[in-house]
Design an enzyme around this catalytic site. Structure first.
Site, mmCIF file in Angstrom:
data_model
loop_
_atom_site.group_PDB
_atom_site.id
_atom_site.type_symbol
_atom_site.label_atom_id
_atom_site.label_comp_id
_atom_site.label_asym_id
_atom_site.label_seq_id
_atom_site.Cartn_x
_atom_site.Cartn_y
_atom_site.Cartn_z
ATOM 1 N N ASP A 221 0.781 -1.228 0.101
ATOM 2 C CA ASP A 221 -0.106 -0.242 -0.100
ATOM 3 C C ASP A 221 0.849 1.358 -0.067
ATOM 4 O O ASP A 221 2.077 1.061 0.305
ATOM 5 C CB ASP A 221 -0.987 0.034 1.103
ATOM 6 C CG ASP A 221 -1.640 1.200 1.274
ATOM 7 O OD1 ASP A 221 -2.411 1.635 0.578
ATOM 8 O OD2 ASP A 221 -1.804 1.630 2.507
ATOM 9 N N ASP B 71 -2.244 -0.566 5.906
ATOM 10 C CA ASP B 71 -2.359 0.129 7.283
ATOM 11 C C ASP B 71 -3.889 0.273 7.370
ATOM 12 O O ASP B 71 -4.427 0.237 8.596
ATOM 13 C CB ASP B 71 -1.796 1.115 7.459
ATOM 14 C CG ASP B 71 -2.365 2.407 6.345
ATOM 15 O OD1 ASP B 71 -2.561 2.056 5.155
ATOM 16 O OD2 ASP B 71 -2.758 3.531 6.922
#
Length: 240
Positions: free
Chosen positions: A17, A194
């Site tokens: 990410d 996250d």
């Protein structure tokens, strides 16, 4: 959560990410900068042939290109929560529905009445960020839910934001798509992220024989391991 062992990087394909994982989250999403150290790290990972490297983000590919620079052309990139991807100069993406323009207009009307709320325009989505206006969270989620039903768009919740996007894709879809292609076939997928938007990626990586690594405070998650923040992510990747 346990710290990820470095041997995870052996014969691994990395799905990483962007916001909150490779770079810190900030109040103004457009101000995020991919620094030279990050670009150098990605270049080293590619040179060391740690399987393959993919950045999988809710941002559009156009945004990632602008922030990462030329190195973005050397890795797999999946943007807009898996709705678009590019690898080896092959690019695929859906048609942007006109309804997203109407959603963005409605978001801007709402933001004008809620100081601190920001509207982010994306290639295949539109987002309301309320990090600077947490009291607007309930109203932001309510208007997004209503517009999502009205226009048949997917509602995506994240860190202090809510987004409407083209349905039918997520970061798990992106992971499975890329893992079905050489040279990722036969490698172990490691998904690092996250946010709640990364959970489908954790699940896909686990089902394909790899695992997920959650960045940030522990919470209910499909990830197996944890890293504290983007600095820890970079330090761990540098051990490859």
């Amino acid at each position: 959560m346990p710290f990820p062992p470095t041997d995870l990087l052996t014969n691994a394909s990395l799905f990483i990410d962007f916001d909150g994982t490779l770079v810190d989250l900030i109040d103004q999403p457009d101000d995020v900068i991919a620094d030279e150290a990050l670009r150098d790290l990605l270049a080293r990972l590619i040179a060391r042939k740690v399987g393959s490297v993919a950045v999988v983000s809710g941002r559009s590919i156009a945004q990632l290109d602008a922030m990462l620079g030329p190195i973005a052309r050397s890795i797999a990139v999946s943007g807009s929560h898996g709705a678009e991807y590019r690898w080896n100069d092959i690019t695929a993406h859906p048609i942007r529905p006109d309804s997203l323009d109407r959603v963005e207009d409605a978001f801007r009307v709402f933001a004008a009445t809620a100081p601190g709320v920001l509207v982010e325009s994306k290639s295949f989505g539109a987002a309301l960020h309320y990090r600077r206006a947490p009291d607007a969270a309930v109203a932001a989620r309510k208007i997004a839910a209503s517009l999502g039903v009205r226009f048949g768009l997917a509602v995506q919740h994240g860190h202090m934001m809510v987004e409407l996007r083209v349905p039918g894709s997520d970061k798990g879809v992106a992971t499975r798509r890329l893992m079905a292609q050489a040279p990722m076939i036969g490698t172990r997928p490691i998904f690092i992220g996250d946010d709640l938007t990364d959970e489908p990626g954790f699940i896909a990586a686990t089902e394909l024989g790899g695992c997920g690594i959650l960045v940030g405070p522990p919470r209910a998650t499909a990830a197996r391991y944890g890293l504290s923040d983007s600095t820890a992510v970079r330090a761990w990747l540098a051990t490859a």
